[in-house]
Write an enzyme that holds these catalytic residues in place. Structure first.
Site, mmCIF file in Angstrom:
data_model
loop_
_atom_site.group_PDB
_atom_site.id
_atom_site.type_symbol
_atom_site.label_atom_id
_atom_site.label_comp_id
_atom_site.label_asym_id
_atom_site.label_seq_id
_atom_site.Cartn_x
_atom_site.Cartn_y
_atom_site.Cartn_z
ATOM 1 N NE ARG A 112 68.387 -7.897 -18.781
ATOM 2 C CZ ARG A 112 68.978 -8.235 -18.244
ATOM 3 N NH1 ARG A 112 70.126 -7.865 -18.009
ATOM 4 N NH2 ARG A 112 68.210 -7.903 -16.471
ATOM 5 N NE ARG A 115 71.089 -10.976 -7.404
ATOM 6 C CZ ARG A 115 71.461 -11.201 -8.886
ATOM 7 N NH1 ARG A 115 72.130 -11.905 -9.266
ATOM 8 N NH2 ARG A 115 70.381 -10.841 -9.395
ATOM 9 C CE LYS A 157 72.740 -12.483 -17.521
ATOM 10 N NZ LYS A 157 71.424 -12.610 -16.778
ATOM 11 N NE ARG A 187 70.961 -6.698 -8.205
ATOM 12 C CZ ARG A 187 70.389 -6.926 -9.985
ATOM 13 N NH1 ARG A 187 71.850 -7.710 -10.179
ATOM 14 N NH2 ARG A 187 69.755 -7.157 -10.392
ATOM 15 N NE ARG A 218 65.799 -8.258 -11.982
ATOM 16 C CZ ARG A 218 66.306 -9.230 -10.796
ATOM 17 N NH1 ARG A 218 65.770 -8.995 -9.698
ATOM 18 N NH2 ARG A 218 67.487 -9.686 -10.567
#
Ligand code: ADP
Ligand code: ZN
Length: 213
Positions: free
Chosen positions: A88, A127, A13, A159, A170
């Site tokens: 969400r 990531r 995204k 992160r 998640r």
């Protein structure tokens, strides 16, 4: 153009949002980015959100909805925007619908980035984000040991919520609370499904084709 990007964590995204912003010059509303900025600035809002985020849970709807409404009230934003990471949950989607109705600015489309879960886990654990320019990189696609951004030489970091147990949580939360939004938007005739397994450029081409239809 008023768009929502829907997709699991790691579906791309953020990357597609950057490409879309470059092409359509719209305001980018990323609730994840706004939250992380609040956390960094230690605002009251950030302090309330931190625990939820670090556990991979969703921040309560009323907080998030108020944050987005505030953003939409900024000049010009409601005319032309791209949302990523919001809505969400069904209550968030309903609140967004009501808010946009008040503004007389309904959504044009909801883009669903589709990808299977094994790939998501691999993408998220690899990531890396740039502290200076915010660009997102994949550690597997860079030379081993790369620690600086290839665009601006800023420091790359991982992160806090990109660790395996938090990622799994998640993904569960996504399956339980966010996935039902697909059927909701489908019924409203807004949903466009995009295959998100290929390169960012190919995915972006698919998005442009879907928007042209
Ligand atoms: P990702 O899509 O990779 O999980 P985001 O940056 O969109 O990452 O979100 C990171 C975290 O911020 C989420 O796990 C959640 O705790 C919080 N968050 C972001 N957007 C929302 C939202 N719309 N509703 C509730 N919590 C949110
Ligand atoms: Zn950078």
């Amino acid at each position: 153009m008023r768009l929502v990007l829907l997709g699991a964590p790691g579906s791309g995204k953020g990357t597609q949002a950057d490409l879309l912003k470059g092409r359509y010059d719209c305001a980018h509303i990323s609730t994840g980015d706004i939250l992380r900025q609040n956390l960094k600035d230690k605002t009251e809002f950030g302090i309330r959100a931190e625990n939820f985020m670090n556990r991979g849970e969703l921040v309560p709807d009323d907080l998030i909805v108020e944050m987005v409404r505030e953003k939409l009230r900024e000049s010009g934003v409601a005319d032309n925007f791209l949302m990523d990471g919001f809505p969400r949950t069904l209550p968030q989607a309903e609140a967004l619908e009501v808010t946009l109705l008040e503004f007389g600015r309904p959504l044009d489309a909801v883009l669903h980035l589709k990808i299977e879960e094994e790939l998501l886990l691999r993408r998220l654990t690899n990531r890396r984000s740039c502290r200076s320019c915010g660009k997102i990189w994949n550690a597997l696609a860079m030379a081993p040991g790369t620690t600086t951004c290839l665009a601006c030489e800023g420091e790359l970091y991982q992160r806090d919520d990109d660790t395996e147990p938090v990622i799994r949580r998640r993904l569960d939360v996504y399956r339980e609370q966010t996935a039902p939004l697909m059927a909701w938007y489908e019924k409203k005739g807004l949903l466009r499904s995009i295959d998100a397994v290929n390169s960012p450029e190919d995915t972006f081409k698919e998005i442009q084709a879907a928007l042209a239809r």
